[in-house]
Design an enzyme around this catalytic site. Structure first.
Site, short mmCIF file in Angstrom:
data_model
loop_
_atom_site.label_atom_id
_atom_site.label_comp_id
_atom_site.label_asym_id
_atom_site.label_seq_id
_atom_site.Cartn_x
_atom_site.Cartn_y
_atom_site.Cartn_z
N ASP A 30 0.82 -1.22 0.00
CA ASP A 30 0.00 0.00 0.00
C ASP A 30 0.85 1.27 0.00
O ASP A 30 0.42 2.30 0.51
CB ASP A 30 -0.96 0.04 1.21
N GLY A 42 -4.15 -4.14 -4.39
CA GLY A 42 -5.11 -3.10 -4.74
C GLY A 42 -4.34 -1.85 -5.10
O GLY A 42 -3.83 -1.16 -4.22
N HIS A 43 -4.17 -1.60 -6.38
CA HIS A 43 -3.41 -0.43 -6.82
C HIS A 43 -4.38 0.65 -7.28
O HIS A 43 -5.09 0.46 -8.26
CB HIS A 43 -2.46 -0.83 -7.96
N GLN A 96 1.95 -6.11 -3.22
CA GLN A 96 2.21 -6.17 -1.78
C GLN A 96 3.50 -5.38 -1.48
O GLN A 96 3.76 -4.40 -2.15
CB GLN A 96 2.30 -7.61 -1.27
N LYS A 153 2.26 2.23 -5.07
CA LYS A 153 2.96 1.74 -6.28
C LYS A 153 2.13 1.95 -7.54
O LYS A 153 2.67 2.19 -8.61
CB LYS A 153 3.26 0.24 -6.17
#
Ligand code: IMP
Length: 429
Positions: free
Chosen positions: A13, A40-41, A224, A16
């Protein structure tokens, strides 16, 4: 100019998605190499917000080839759903996306196995994302997994699937789990999913080699973060894949010599979702203030993220493992209104990163206090415009971690970024 890896330097988180989206302008290919739809980007482009879970953030740049590498685990239902969302937003997914035929497949029963293992009385729950990621990797390493290529050989697939389903049924019986699963229905559904993604499935290692041979540049996108790496992270409170730079080689099928630079992305402070040790965690009001200012809630699960000060020993460790060429510091603006900012500069009497989570829980962080800059940095695009104390803070992080800060993100939008002229990062991108 060569290929780079962009990955999280903390517990995920770090932002990225935005960084990859920004740099992908200069690359022809963006490849994911590990993880699955547990990532989750979040990327903001104008008024549109995209949350990418499985598909590399590079897909948002027209013409960029996006690759899901062999090290990724793919839930076809989640993939199709994400594809459809992107297509509705006008992204040309079918033209741009390639999916490895060697990637392993997540089935619905993987989620049930995960629930079982997280719920066991005799185990500390990891606080996973409940996406079936770990159990799918378990089957992969256990050499009984099913890969995307297998789904195009229906007879072999049905036999492998029957064996896997029997395993899971036995497990469910043993642990007295009574979830109704229609194994045959799932099998047939997966054969249909396979047909829908068939045009995009290929040998992505070959595709990457051909692209590199043709002089096209590749950006490898980590998911991650380093401290969630199954080997080098805070085991067992980790994800089940290789989230450090080495994972790019095995998870994309490329040699280490193909990588020219490794970019570590870190927040100006630290966050973590899920359980596990977190030396600089702030449990009181200050942590809550960071959470609110940084909107620190998980992009996939919506869980509140645990917040704490920047941790130098942790960054020094992830730098050692990954060999960062440069750091990108994100969310600097979240600290704008603090009177003073603490940085953990060492763990008292502990030089090396403890191998066990018990060891890391026991460390005693030593803090140095830095004065806050108490003014807005949101949206700044020039280093010279940063308040002097914010520049001092960044210099402090760079000196203590031993890595240059090559880029600073001052907001979620593409142009809310400062790229430091003359930095190694500026050369690499
Ligand atoms: P899993 O990857 O779902 O097995 O979860 C294992 C651990 O990794 C849990 O602590 C999750 O919260 C964490 N995790 C997995 N994916 C992400 C991510 O993209 N960002 C932050 N934490 C993650």
């Amino acid at each position: 100019m060569g290929n780079i890896v962009v990955l999280g330097a903390q517990w995920g988180d770090e932002g990225k998605g935005k960084v990859v989206d920004l740099f992908s302008e200069k690359f022809s290919v963006v490849a994911r190499y590990q993880g699955g739809h547990n990532a989750g980007h979040t990327v903001f482009i104008g008024s549109q917000k995209f949350v990418l879970k499985l598909i590399p953030s590079g897909i948002l740049r027209p013409g960029v080839q996006a690759v899901i590498g062999n090290g990724v685990v793919v839930d076809p239902a989640a993939l199709l759903e994400e594809m459809e969302t992107l297509e509705r937003a006008g992204v040309n997914v079918r033209e741009q996306l390639a999916i490895s035929n060697r990637a392993h497949v997540i089935f619905p029963f993987h989620r049930i196995v995960e629930k079982m293992s997280e719920g066991r009385q005799d185990r500390v729950p990891i606080g996973t994302t409940s996406r079936g990621i770990g159990p799918c990797y378990e089957d992969k390493i256990g050499r009984r997994g099913i890969r995307i290529a297998d789904m195009y050989e229906p007879e072999a697939f049905c036999a492998m699937y029957a064996a896997l389903a029997e395993d899971k049924q036995l497990l469910a019986q043993t642990f007295d789990i009574h979830e109704a699963i229609d194994y045959e229905k799932i099998r047939d559904e997966y054969l249909r999913f396979a047909e829908r993604i068939r045009p995009m499935v290929c040998d992505t290692a070959q595709l990457l080699h051909d692209a590199m041979q043709a002089g096209r540049r590749v950006l490898f996108e980590g998911a991650q973060g380093s401290m969630l790496d199954v080997d080098n992270g805070t085991y067992p409170f980790v994800t089940s894949s290789s989230a450090t730079a080495g994972g790019a080689c095995t998870g994309a099928g490329i040699p280490p010599t193909a990588i020219e630079g490794v970019i570590g992305v870190s927040k100006a402070y630290t966050t973590r979702v899920g359980s596990g040790p977190f030396p600089t965690e702030l449990l009181g009001e200050v942590g809550e203030r960071i959470r609110r200012a940084g909107n620190e809630f998980g992009a996939v699960t919506g869980r509140p993220r645990r917040c704490g000060w920047f941790d130098v020993p942790l960054l020094r460790y992830t730098t050692m493992i990954n060999g960062f060429s440069s750091l990108v510091i994100t969310k600097l603006d979240v600290l704008d209104q603090f009177d003073e900012i603490l940085v953990c500069t060492e763990y008292r009497n502990t030089k090396a990163m403890p191998a066990t989570f018990r060891g890391l829980e026991a460390v005693e962080p030593v803090y140095e206090k830095l004065p806050g800059w108490k003014s807005e940095t949101r949206g700044l695009t020039r280093h010279a415009d940063l308040p002097p104390r914010a520049r001092d803070y960044l210099r402090f992080l760079s000196e203590r971690t031993g890595v240059e800060v090559g880029c600073i993100s001052t907001g979620p939008e593409r142009d809310e970024t400062i790229l430091i002229e003359g930095s190694r990062l500026a050369q690499l991108v």
